[in-house]
Design an enzyme around this catalytic site. Sequence first.
Site, short mmCIF file in Angstrom:
data_model
loop_
_atom_site.label_atom_id
_atom_site.label_comp_id
_atom_site.label_asym_id
_atom_site.label_seq_id
_atom_site.Cartn_x
_atom_site.Cartn_y
_atom_site.Cartn_z
N GLU A 26 -5.67 -0.09 10.92
CA GLU A 26 -6.10 -1.23 10.11
C GLU A 26 -5.38 -2.50 10.53
O GLU A 26 -5.93 -3.61 10.46
CB GLU A 26 -5.91 -0.94 8.63
CG GLU A 26 -4.53 -1.21 8.06
CD GLU A 26 -3.50 -0.16 8.48
OE1 GLU A 26 -2.33 -0.30 8.12
OE2 GLU A 26 -3.89 0.81 9.16
N ASP A 27 -4.12 -2.39 10.99
CA ASP A 27 -3.39 -3.57 11.42
C ASP A 27 -3.95 -4.12 12.73
O ASP A 27 -4.03 -5.33 12.94
CB ASP A 27 -1.90 -3.24 11.57
CG ASP A 27 -1.68 -1.96 12.36
OD1 ASP A 27 -2.66 -1.29 12.74
OD2 ASP A 27 -0.51 -1.60 12.58
N ARG A 64 -4.53 5.02 18.40
CA ARG A 64 -4.52 3.56 18.53
C ARG A 64 -5.10 3.13 19.87
O ARG A 64 -5.72 2.06 19.97
CB ARG A 64 -3.10 3.03 18.32
CG ARG A 64 -2.61 3.28 16.90
CD ARG A 64 -1.16 2.92 16.70
NE ARG A 64 -0.93 1.51 16.40
CZ ARG A 64 -1.09 0.96 15.21
NH1 ARG A 64 -1.52 1.68 14.20
NH2 ARG A 64 -0.83 -0.31 15.02
N ARG A 79 4.68 8.10 -2.84
CA ARG A 79 6.08 8.05 -2.39
C ARG A 79 6.82 7.19 -3.41
O ARG A 79 7.19 6.06 -3.16
CB ARG A 79 6.17 7.49 -0.98
CG ARG A 79 5.40 8.32 0.03
CD ARG A 79 5.32 7.64 1.38
NE ARG A 79 6.60 7.57 2.03
CZ ARG A 79 6.78 7.04 3.25
NH1 ARG A 79 5.76 6.56 3.92
NH2 ARG A 79 7.98 6.99 3.78
N LEU A 133 0.86 -1.19 0.00
CA LEU A 133 0.00 0.00 0.00
C LEU A 133 0.89 1.23 0.00
O LEU A 133 1.78 1.37 0.84
CB LEU A 133 -0.91 0.00 1.23
CG LEU A 133 -1.97 1.09 1.29
CD1 LEU A 133 -3.07 0.83 0.28
CD2 LEU A 133 -2.57 1.16 2.69
N ARG A 141 -5.78 -2.05 1.92
CA ARG A 141 -4.69 -3.01 2.08
C ARG A 141 -5.22 -4.44 2.14
O ARG A 141 -4.55 -5.39 1.70
CB ARG A 141 -3.92 -2.70 3.36
CG ARG A 141 -2.77 -3.66 3.63
CD ARG A 141 -2.23 -3.50 5.06
NE ARG A 141 -1.70 -2.18 5.27
CZ ARG A 141 -0.45 -1.80 5.00
NH1 ARG A 141 0.38 -2.68 4.44
NH2 ARG A 141 -0.03 -0.59 5.25
N ASN A 154 -8.93 7.05 -0.76
CA ASN A 154 -7.76 6.83 0.09
C ASN A 154 -8.21 6.21 1.40
O ASN A 154 -8.80 6.88 2.26
CB ASN A 154 -7.05 8.17 0.34
CG ASN A 154 -5.85 8.01 1.25
OD1 ASN A 154 -5.32 6.90 1.41
ND2 ASN A 154 -5.41 9.09 1.86
#
Length: 914
Positions: free
Chosen positions: A827-828, A871, A674, A670, A730, A725
């Site tokens: 998301e993780d 988080r 960059r 993802l 992912r 976005n």
Amino acid sequence: ELMTGYTMLRNGGVGNGGQPWVLRWSSRIRLTWLSFTLFVILVFFPLIAHYYLTTIDDADDAGKRIFGPRTGNELCEVKHVQDLCRIRESVSEELLQLEAKRQELNSEIAKLNLKIEACKKSIENAKQDLLQLKNVISQTEHSYKELMAQNQPKLSLPIRLLPDKDDVTFPLPKSNRNCRLHNCFDYSRCPLTSGFPVYVYNSDDYPFGSSLDPLIKQAFEATVRTNVYVTENANIACVYIILVGEMQEPVMPKPTELEQQLHSLPYWRTDGHNHLIINLSRKSETQNFIYNISTGRAMIAQSTFYDAQYRPGFDIVVSPLVHAMSEPNFLEIPPQVPVKRKYLFSFQGEKIESLRSSLQEVRSFEEEIEGNAPADYDDRIITTLKAVQDSKLDFVLVEFTCKNQPKASLPTEWALCGERDDRLELLKLSTFALIITPGDTHLVISAGCTMRLFEALEVGAIPVVLGEQVQLPYNDVIRWNEAALIIPKPRITEVHFLLRSISDNDLLAMRRQGRFLWETYFSTSDNVFSTVLAIIRTRIQIPAAPIREEPAVEIPHRSGKAAGTDPNMADNGDLDLGPVETEPPYASPKYLRNFTLTAMDIYRNWNSAPGPFHLFPYTPFDPVLPSEAKFLGSGTGFRPIGGGAGGSGKEFQAALGGNVPREQFTVVMLTYEREEVLMNSLERLNGLPYLNKVVVVWNSPKLPSEDLLWPDIGVPIMVVRTEKNSLNNRFLPWDEIDTEAILSLSHGQFCACRVWREARDRIVGFPGRYHAWDIPHQSWLYNSNYSCELSMVLTGAAFFHKYYAYLYSYVMPQAIRDMVDEYINCEDIAMNFLVSHLTRKPPIKVTSRWTFRCPGCPQALSHDDSHFHERHKCINFFVKVYGYMPLLYTQFRVDSVLFKTRLPHDKTKCFKFI
């Protein structure tokens, strides 16, 4: 005399006749002249000589020069000087020849060096070609062995044969109440390859449609529009569905009118076979008006049945449709912990009519009731429960009289008290919720009982059903003993003892299972309708339809020169992959158990997480997950780890090296604008063994630069464009991912995995994190400090099964994905919550590194304090959605057997991706 004269001279000449001064004067003059003469000689003579020499050399006549330089020829006139000159000339000539030879030799050496380098490259290319040929030969041999082992011909799909539209040759049963699938269902309309098409009548086209509850009709129509099995072609339909309830009292049609309207349906075919009549209830007082209607061979799905009306294995007991047009609010659902609540059990209800006074009315319209009335245990139940409450051994709350007007109910049924919100507040304080079945044992289930069951499961109160004759919703496919206690009424005196004896672990397991059943089969109109269809489809053993994959919209890009192999790969410590081997792309085998799973794993599939995948279409891959985890999936088959032949320590090209013969993985990266970091990351993937493809999820609305040259790393690079976005992109199940194994990477990170193949149901990765309880604030915290335990593995460098991509995108509560989009974070954590919730296992960390290096990456977002605060909030919100903390701690990491063991090249094949 001599001595005397000498002495007189030393004393000044006294004694020589008076002349001492003359001697002294002459002696001084001689000394002075001698000194002056020496001075003139030493000073003036060199000056005069120098002047003379310079004057002579300046003469015009070169021949008169005496001391000037002479030419070489003049010098060589001398014989020995001439010899020296010849020698010098000879040596100079030889030196020039030697220099020419040296330059010639250097040129030849350079050419030979170039030839040597070219030979080395040729040898390396030849080795790679040889290795590739060996792999191709090995794969061909293995494919041949697989085909020989199957020892069966490949079958093509059978030709679908549909019966005539007016087919009336179906054998008739003795009575419609004896209907079962074998004598009242036409299997010829539902071939295995049909896909289970379902035709839904439009209720508005018939007079009874105006009597339907508007909320139920609206929710049903919205669900039908999005269901994958619904078809508009009635001629190919397997099942025909008509919605007849819940009806409103004032405009309810007469039973005879409703019966005529049903029989006039265009595809009723005289007896209604392959039809399903759905009567949904939104209230506890829903009527059983279908009882006095002849429904022929049509199946019935409703919440109230008498035993003479209910046909096991044919009709369906459905749950009430409480949330008709609204989604449940997870923030209002109480957490599953603490296990023990204020009240051990609670019950509120009022019995409107006794059994004996009601039996006459029931017998008047149910003529088949035979024998004496059953014993009425309600009085004994009331006495026993009041005694438990008065003993004050435990806090219990039982009320047998409603404070307000009780809800309408069927005869002998315990009516509900108060409003729904009041009942839920009491159940939130109760560990158990008593559900007393109607005193009439011929009433196998009622809308009031299903409403009590729905409310208890919703707030986490474990249902205790008094009356073993009851038929709970979907009872033929759900093991209710895993989420509820079903106790015969004669055991009412033992109920208190039984409830006290259940351990906290068992209570939590039952509460968690109840929450799963409620979320999967009860909570929304879509779940109710999908569950009804899934039950019919499972009964006739038709596999689920393929699940929807996310279509990948490719961004065109240009490939540049071939990328060089990352030099760090040669010595990458505990990330070493072993020898680099070239292998053509090889997709994971598609799932092959679709036609057998429904017949083999019915109960296991319906009663265990990860999600309602028997309600949804099947995934194309077989997630090789542990049987003890009790995963479900109609179409997602599961087999235990280690089910393959061979061992993981052998070369899995020759044996099964784990569980499957050959396997590759897909890298999903993802990125957001960059480009330089992304290109460097892609180049580092060059030469990565068993890499099938790289999917770059371009998360920016701005397309990559047109002049950007993408590296050629030997495998396809697919650049996928996203609609928005979102970090949730992912984990989308892109249709370009052809492998079960997904290696999720953030740009700039590189890793390999030897463990995932042996733990396919887990997240296997590198950076570890853990959660901790904040005692002062009574909340959960996200922690990234060094610790001897962990509960999460960041998905910026981790392997996971593509199966979880489907669950994350289509099954996980939408509220979690919305939270990820809101914070652009977490998301993780959401993926770790999901997998731990489904498997009840922690993730697996490999290598000793706690953090993960990212060469060339700018400062990460995690360095910002707001990142950690977000988080923290995510973890606490996810806990509210799940109802408990699903993350589990672990204190060990896993490495391959030959971790950091240096072996010769021919012994390193066990280092492959396992």
